[in-house]
Design a protein around this motif. Structure first.
Motif, PDB file in Angstrom:
ATOM      1  N   LEU A 668      -2.103  16.019  -2.467  1.00  0.00           N
ATOM      2  CA  LEU A 668      -2.843  14.784  -2.734  1.00  0.00           C
ATOM      3  C   LEU A 668      -4.295  15.060  -3.079  1.00  0.00           C
ATOM      4  O   LEU A 668      -4.893  14.375  -3.915  1.00  0.00           O
ATOM      5  CB  LEU A 668      -2.738  13.848  -1.525  1.00  0.00           C
ATOM      6  CG  LEU A 668      -1.358  13.240  -1.273  1.00  0.00           C
ATOM      7  CD1 LEU A 668      -1.353  12.412   0.002  1.00  0.00           C
ATOM      8  CD2 LEU A 668      -0.917  12.375  -2.459  1.00  0.00           C
ATOM      9  N   GLU A 669      -4.862  16.052  -2.439  1.00  0.00           N
ATOM     10  CA  GLU A 669      -6.258  16.415  -2.740  1.00  0.00           C
ATOM     11  C   GLU A 669      -6.400  16.840  -4.197  1.00  0.00           C
ATOM     12  O   GLU A 669      -7.338  16.429  -4.893  1.00  0.00           O
ATOM     13  CB  GLU A 669      -6.704  17.552  -1.811  1.00  0.00           C
ATOM     14  CG  GLU A 669      -8.150  17.978  -2.008  1.00  0.00           C
ATOM     15  CD  GLU A 669      -8.535  19.157  -1.124  1.00  0.00           C
ATOM     16  OE1 GLU A 669      -9.554  19.797  -1.435  1.00  0.00           O
ATOM     17  OE2 GLU A 669      -7.815  19.430  -0.150  1.00  0.00           O
ATOM     18  N   ILE A 670      -5.441  17.629  -4.681  1.00  0.00           N
ATOM     19  CA  ILE A 670      -5.484  18.083  -6.071  1.00  0.00           C
ATOM     20  C   ILE A 670      -5.235  16.922  -7.029  1.00  0.00           C
ATOM     21  O   ILE A 670      -5.941  16.764  -8.035  1.00  0.00           O
ATOM     22  CB  ILE A 670      -4.452  19.215  -6.283  1.00  0.00           C
ATOM     23  CG1 ILE A 670      -4.944  20.494  -5.589  1.00  0.00           C
ATOM     24  CG2 ILE A 670      -4.208  19.471  -7.767  1.00  0.00           C
ATOM     25  CD1 ILE A 670      -3.959  21.623  -5.594  1.00  0.00           C
ATOM     26  N   CYS A 671      -4.246  16.083  -6.704  1.00  0.00           N
ATOM     27  CA  CYS A 671      -3.938  14.952  -7.591  1.00  0.00           C
ATOM     28  C   CYS A 671      -5.115  13.988  -7.733  1.00  0.00           C
ATOM     29  O   CYS A 671      -5.271  13.347  -8.768  1.00  0.00           O
ATOM     30  CB  CYS A 671      -2.712  14.193  -7.074  1.00  0.00           C
ATOM     31  SG  CYS A 671      -1.156  15.035  -7.326  1.00  0.00           S
ATOM     32  N   ASN A 672      -5.928  13.890  -6.695  1.00  0.00           N
ATOM     33  CA  ASN A 672      -7.034  12.930  -6.718  1.00  0.00           C
ATOM     34  C   ASN A 672      -8.353  13.529  -7.195  1.00  0.00           C
ATOM     35  O   ASN A 672      -9.386  12.848  -7.182  1.00  0.00           O
ATOM     36  CB  ASN A 672      -7.198  12.288  -5.339  1.00  0.00           C
ATOM     37  CG  ASN A 672      -6.169  11.192  -5.107  1.00  0.00           C
ATOM     38  OD1 ASN A 672      -6.089  10.226  -5.848  1.00  0.00           O
ATOM     39  ND2 ASN A 672      -5.339  11.366  -4.077  1.00  0.00           N
ATOM     40  N   ASN A 700      -8.516   3.482 -13.714  1.00  0.00           N
ATOM     41  CA  ASN A 700      -8.791   4.414 -12.631  1.00  0.00           C
ATOM     42  C   ASN A 700      -7.655   4.290 -11.629  1.00  0.00           C
ATOM     43  O   ASN A 700      -7.044   3.217 -11.504  1.00  0.00           O
ATOM     44  CB  ASN A 700     -10.138   4.126 -11.963  1.00  0.00           C
ATOM     45  CG  ASN A 700     -10.719   5.357 -11.286  1.00  0.00           C
ATOM     46  OD1 ASN A 700      -9.996   6.274 -10.926  1.00  0.00           O
ATOM     47  ND2 ASN A 700     -12.052   5.376 -11.119  1.00  0.00           N
ATOM     48  N   VAL A 701      -7.360   5.383 -10.931  1.00  0.00           N
ATOM     49  CA  VAL A 701      -6.219   5.377 -10.023  1.00  0.00           C
ATOM     50  C   VAL A 701      -6.524   6.171  -8.757  1.00  0.00           C
ATOM     51  O   VAL A 701      -7.368   7.074  -8.759  1.00  0.00           O
ATOM     52  CB  VAL A 701      -4.950   5.973 -10.681  1.00  0.00           C
ATOM     53  CG1 VAL A 701      -4.341   5.031 -11.695  1.00  0.00           C
ATOM     54  CG2 VAL A 701      -5.262   7.321 -11.317  1.00  0.00           C
ATOM     55  N   PHE A 702      -5.821   5.808  -7.706  1.00  0.00           N
ATOM     56  CA  PHE A 702      -5.817   6.584  -6.465  1.00  0.00           C
ATOM     57  C   PHE A 702      -4.367   6.944  -6.172  1.00  0.00           C
ATOM     58  O   PHE A 702      -3.495   6.067  -6.139  1.00  0.00           O
ATOM     59  CB  PHE A 702      -6.404   5.771  -5.307  1.00  0.00           C
ATOM     60  CG  PHE A 702      -6.251   6.440  -3.965  1.00  0.00           C
ATOM     61  CD1 PHE A 702      -7.123   7.454  -3.588  1.00  0.00           C
ATOM     62  CD2 PHE A 702      -5.226   6.077  -3.100  1.00  0.00           C
ATOM     63  CE1 PHE A 702      -6.978   8.078  -2.353  1.00  0.00           C
ATOM     64  CE2 PHE A 702      -5.076   6.704  -1.869  1.00  0.00           C
ATOM     65  CZ  PHE A 702      -5.955   7.718  -1.502  1.00  0.00           C
ATOM     66  N   PHE A 703      -4.089   8.234  -5.985  1.00  0.00           N
ATOM     67  CA  PHE A 703      -2.727   8.691  -5.776  1.00  0.00           C
ATOM     68  C   PHE A 703      -2.411   8.903  -4.294  1.00  0.00           C
ATOM     69  O   PHE A 703      -3.247   9.390  -3.531  1.00  0.00           O
ATOM     70  CB  PHE A 703      -2.472   9.999  -6.529  1.00  0.00           C
ATOM     71  CG  PHE A 703      -2.458   9.842  -8.023  1.00  0.00           C
ATOM     72  CD1 PHE A 703      -1.465   9.101  -8.647  1.00  0.00           C
ATOM     73  CD2 PHE A 703      -3.453  10.424  -8.812  1.00  0.00           C
ATOM     74  CE1 PHE A 703      -1.449   8.938 -10.026  1.00  0.00           C
ATOM     75  CE2 PHE A 703      -3.437  10.275 -10.183  1.00  0.00           C
ATOM     76  CZ  PHE A 703      -2.443   9.532 -10.804  1.00  0.00           C
ATOM     77  N   ASP A 704      -1.203   8.551  -3.910  1.00  0.00           N
ATOM     78  CA  ASP A 704      -0.723   8.780  -2.552  1.00  0.00           C
ATOM     79  C   ASP A 704       0.792   8.935  -2.627  1.00  0.00           C
ATOM     80  O   ASP A 704       1.423   8.615  -3.649  1.00  0.00           O
ATOM     81  CB  ASP A 704      -1.093   7.597  -1.643  1.00  0.00           C
ATOM     82  CG  ASP A 704      -0.972   7.927  -0.157  1.00  0.00           C
ATOM     83  OD1 ASP A 704      -0.584   9.065   0.178  1.00  0.00           O
ATOM     84  OD2 ASP A 704      -1.257   7.038   0.662  1.00  0.00           O
ATOM     85  N   ILE A 705       1.377   9.451  -1.550  1.00  0.00           N
ATOM     86  CA  ILE A 705       2.830   9.516  -1.449  1.00  0.00           C
ATOM     87  C   ILE A 705       3.279   8.292  -0.663  1.00  0.00           C
ATOM     88  O   ILE A 705       2.931   8.145   0.510  1.00  0.00           O
ATOM     89  CB  ILE A 705       3.280  10.822  -0.753  1.00  0.00           C
ATOM     90  CG1 ILE A 705       2.881  12.022  -1.615  1.00  0.00           C
ATOM     91  CG2 ILE A 705       4.791  10.814  -0.519  1.00  0.00           C
ATOM     92  CD1 ILE A 705       3.048  13.362  -0.930  1.00  0.00           C
ATOM     93  N   GLU A 706       3.979   7.396  -1.317  1.00  0.00           N
ATOM     94  CA  GLU A 706       4.433   6.125  -0.745  1.00  0.00           C
ATOM     95  C   GLU A 706       3.272   5.351  -0.097  1.00  0.00           C
ATOM     96  O   GLU A 706       3.264   5.117   1.110  1.00  0.00           O
ATOM     97  CB  GLU A 706       5.565   6.341   0.270  1.00  0.00           C
ATOM     98  CG  GLU A 706       6.352   5.065   0.523  1.00  0.00           C
ATOM     99  CD  GLU A 706       7.521   5.249   1.489  1.00  0.00           C
ATOM    100  OE1 GLU A 706       8.255   4.271   1.673  1.00  0.00           O
ATOM    101  OE2 GLU A 706       7.688   6.349   2.049  1.00  0.00           O
ATOM    102  N   PRO A 707       2.292   4.930  -0.880  1.00  0.00           N
ATOM    103  CA  PRO A 707       1.180   4.155  -0.311  1.00  0.00           C
ATOM    104  C   PRO A 707       1.602   2.765   0.179  1.00  0.00           C
ATOM    105  O   PRO A 707       0.988   2.226   1.098  1.00  0.00           O
ATOM    106  CB  PRO A 707       0.200   4.043  -1.484  1.00  0.00           C
ATOM    107  CG  PRO A 707       1.048   4.196  -2.709  1.00  0.00           C
ATOM    108  CD  PRO A 707       2.135   5.155  -2.324  1.00  0.00           C
ATOM    109  N   LEU A 708       2.642   2.195  -0.447  1.00  0.00           N
ATOM    110  CA  LEU A 708       3.069   0.844  -0.086  1.00  0.00           C
ATOM    111  C   LEU A 708       4.185   0.941   0.946  1.00  0.00           C
ATOM    112  O   LEU A 708       5.365   0.982   0.621  1.00  0.00           O
ATOM    113  CB  LEU A 708       3.535   0.088  -1.333  1.00  0.00           C
ATOM    114  CG  LEU A 708       2.546   0.093  -2.512  1.00  0.00           C
ATOM    115  CD1 LEU A 708       3.121  -0.655  -3.705  1.00  0.00           C
ATOM    116  CD2 LEU A 708       1.212  -0.505  -2.095  1.00  0.00           C
TER     117      LEU A 708
END
Length: 749
Positions: A668-672, A700-708
């Motif tokens: 996630l650190e790399i993706c963001n 613009n975006v913020f990436f997460d694994i299953e944020p919802l």
């Protein structure tokens, strides 16, 4: 209606004329088994499309659309005598008494371990068990020390045999509540209530104690049939709310009770609840049998409670036996089936989707299997390998994971030989499926590469799969159909429609990527939405809010006249709140939600659900999208879920990332990082292409694994986004994105 359209009854005399509300006239006296498992389903060239009925348009509304095989009237059941779920199950018992009905992953309670095998229960055994369960329930409720005849629900227990024939949507029985994961006891209890004109409801973990308390209080449910693990919390719920839950006087454990449960039973007694296990109840019912009190079409089968997006109390959708019969009939009319049909029931039975699927199997005389106790998506494939089903319904997220794992081992493999072999095989299968509209059989590939893939995930005998409840990429469907050699059906439904009312047929290539045609048991029309930019005159087919009407629809919201009147007009049309386009070929495509739109600073209106669905169906590396904007900003930002399986090869190939990505935090650190975010955003915007205008695309975006996630309370248990809650929850990320500005500024979208 002055114009009579061509119908299947014109081609086959076994079908009743369209003004009849049942499917078969059956002048040749064919057996029920022949009608259901040999004549049905209706040929897909007729049933696979929807047709509009001339002369039915009104100002602001489109023509009425019906199923192409039955355009001149709606159907409610297969035969007049099969107009209830009770009658449908009894038909299955009479035709297949010794066939497997239910199957379960065996569990050794004494040693607390799963046995690596499935056991089955025959139709006759299920019939006997449900009769005994009803007898035991009544005996134990009627003799319960805590029964209070000042309560209406308790009066209905005593007067059930006297009053059951008069029950309808405005006056029905006491309510039995179910609370557990999927297992045979759930279905047995459901069938027992259905066959005895007892209305049921269900709790599920994601409701939370507040909503569970509301449901038990508003229904005045006197008894809960639950897995043992739920009972302690339920006792505590009554302990905290003794007056509000005064009607609750009995619980039945689906698991055996032993001497070690003495304290649990004592605690229940202290709170005026008697606790038994299901085998005790069935034994008592065998000693004290109860005369059957079968339902009629207007009897209420169930109240299914749906969590809304506003945070208010859940609404109780009241569904009659006729709605159940219509929904079950619609599956048999449209989808392929046979008496050896083997379903794997993974979707929660507490939601109407899975109840629709499993109940339909009993009409065919097929069998339904369940995950191991406490099963998860991680144990799903081990169970599939043991049971080897022919059919499974599931949410898009599960199928996206299957797609990702297959691709990782084949077309995205590190082996050049694997990539070449599987790419060729999948493309050949895809072409054959397009050519002949079936599974695209290829003798060599099917017996080698495809067979191996199917075996690895327990899909050895899968004929087709069904998905709904959320958007799924058409590319995912096409890939799974070709890589596994299966059919694939995408549908649409709601609690109010007893689940599926739109279904794309599994081997009907032209409807892939749509929700297919309307059920013969429901009709639809669209309402013009000029304020959202959706018109009935739009190019490619009319667009507007979908309205539904027919015997498959709900009766009302439980004790909620205001919401019932708000949702249903005087002509019986239910407003779904979903924006749909009906293609020129007669397929329905869900594109948006009504009222989910807002204005950007430059004055442009955007509809976020359409945007989110477009991103999801255009990009297989994404799992979730929440698009956010407001009138103070000129562009949209997004909270975006990524699949940790598919994003890694993307980062390697497209972004030249060489770091170790096995750790979630590092990934996630790399993706963001800004440069990586920009690269991914450009990629997903390119895939969206001209499907969205420039102002509708994310900047613009913020990436997460299953944020919802449910535990964040940003979505409902059926995965609908709670926008006001999500806006507050992700406020730090949203503010940070707007402070940073558009990362696409001066870049080509």
């Amino acid at each position: 209606m002055s114009v009579k359209l061509p119908s299947i009854s014109d081609l086959d005399s076994n079908y009743a004329s369209d003004e009849k509300d049942y499917i078969f006239e059956n002048p040749e006296g064919l057996s029920v088994e022949t009608l259901i498992n040999h004549i049905l389903p209706v040929p897909e060239e007729l049933s696979g499309v929807s047709v509009k009925i001339p002369g039915t348009a009104k100002p602001g509304f489109s023509e009425i659309y019906r199923n192409g095989a039955f355009p001149n009237g709606l159907k409610s059941c297969i035969l007049p005598e099969l107009d209830t779920y009770h009658a449908i199950f009894n038909s299955g018992v009479s035709r297949h008494p010794n066939s497997p009905c239910l199957a379960y992953h065996e569990f050794d309670y004494e040693n607390d371990l799963h046995l690596e095998r499935y056991a089955t229960i025959s139709y006759t055994e299920v019939q006997e068990r449900k009769k005994n369960l009803v007898g035991g329930l009544f005996f134990l409720l009627e003799s319960n020390n805590y029964k209070d005849l000042s309560l209406e629900a308790h009066q209905k227990i005593v007067n059930h045999s006297r009053d059951y024939k008069s029950y309808d949507k405005d006056n029905f029985s006491f309510v039995v509540t179910f609370y557990s994961g999927n297992r045979p006891e759930w279905i047995i209890a459901d069938l027992a209530c259905s066959s005895s004109t007892i209305t049921s409801t269900a709790l599920y973990d994601t409701l939370g104690p507040k909503s569970s308390k509301f449901i038990l209080e508003v229904t005045e449910s006197p008894v809960i049939i639950a897995s043992k693990s739920k009972i302690s919390n339920l006792i505590n719920l009554k302990k905290k709310n003794p007056q509000d839950l005064k009607a609750l006087i009995m619980m039945v454990s689906m698991d055996p009770l032993t001497k070690h449960d003495a304290a649990l039973i004592k605690e229940a007694d202290a709170n005026k609840i008697k606790v038994f296990d299901i085998h005790q109840v069935e034994k008592i019912g065998a000693i004290f049998p109860r005369e059957e009190t079968p339902p009629h079409a207007e009897s209420i089968f169930t109240i299914t409670f749906t969590s809304g997006t506003t945070g208010a109390n859940p609404k109780g959708v009241v569904l009659a036996q006729k709605a159940a019969a219509a929904a079950i009939s619609s599956i048999s009319i449209l989808l392929p089936h046979h008496s050896n049909f083997k379903e794997f029931s993974f979707l929660p039975l507490a939601h109407i989707f899975e109840r629709h699927m499993s109940a339909s199997v009993f009409l065919f005389g097929g069998s339904v299997a369940f995950p191991r106790l406490g099963g998860t998506p991680l144990t799903l494939f081990e169970d599939l390998k043991l049971w080897k089903p022919t059919f499974m319904a599931n949410v898009p997220r599960i199928f996206s994971k299957i797609e990702a794992s297959i691709k990782a081992a084949t077309v995205d493999s590190t082996s050049k030989l694997n990539r070449a072999l599987y790419s060729q095989a999948f493309e050949k299968k895809r072409q054959k499926q397009l050519e002949n509209g079936n599974k695209g059989e290829h003798f060599i590939y099917d017996q080698t590469l495809i067979k191996k893939l199917r075996k690895n995930i327990g899909f050895d005998n899968i004929e087709y799969c069904f998905t709904g409840g959320a958007p799924i990429s058409p590319d995912t469907i096409k890939f799974l159909k070709s890589s596994l050699g299966i059919g694939f059906s995408q549908g649409y439904g709601s609690s109010e429609s007893f689940a599926g009312v739109l279904m794309a047929l599994p081997l009907h290539s032209s409807s892939t990527g749509t929700c297919g045609a309307i059920s013969p048991c429901v009709e639809a029309r669209l309402r013009d939405l000029p304020e959202m930019g959706y018109r009935l005159t739009d190019k490619g087919g009319p667009r507007g809010e979908m309205l539904l009407r027919g015997p498959q629809m709900f009766a009302q919201y439980f004790k909620n006249i205001e919401e019932t009147e708000k949702a249903t007009d005087k002509e019986g049309w239910f407003s779904t709140g979903d924006v749909v386009q009906i293609t020129e070929a007669g397929y329905f495509v869900v594109i948006d939600r009504v009222k989910n739109f807002f204005k950007l600073a430059q004055g442009e209106y955007v509809t976020p659900e359409k945007i989110e669905n477009t991103y999801l169906t255009s990009n297989s590396i994404l799992t979730q999208v929440y698009a956010h904007g407001n009138s103070m900003q000129s562009y949209l930002v997004g909270i975006v879920g990524i699949d940790p399986v598919t994003i890694v090869p993307f980062l390697r190939k497209q972004c030249n990332v060489t770091a170790d990505l096995s750790n979630r935090e590092t990934l996630l650190e790399i993706c963001n990082k800004r440069d990586i975010r920009t690269h991914i955003l450009l990629y997903i915007n390119t895939n969206v292409g001209s499907k969205l205008n420039g102002f509708e695309k994310l900047h613009n975006v913020f990436f997460d694994i299953e944020p919802l996630r449910l535990e964040r309370d940003v979505i409902t248990p059926t995965s609908k986004l709670k926008r006001p809650v999500a806006s507050k929850f992700f406020k730090p990320q949203i503010n940070a994105m707007y402070e940073e500005g558009s990362i696409l500024k001066n870049l080509k979208l």
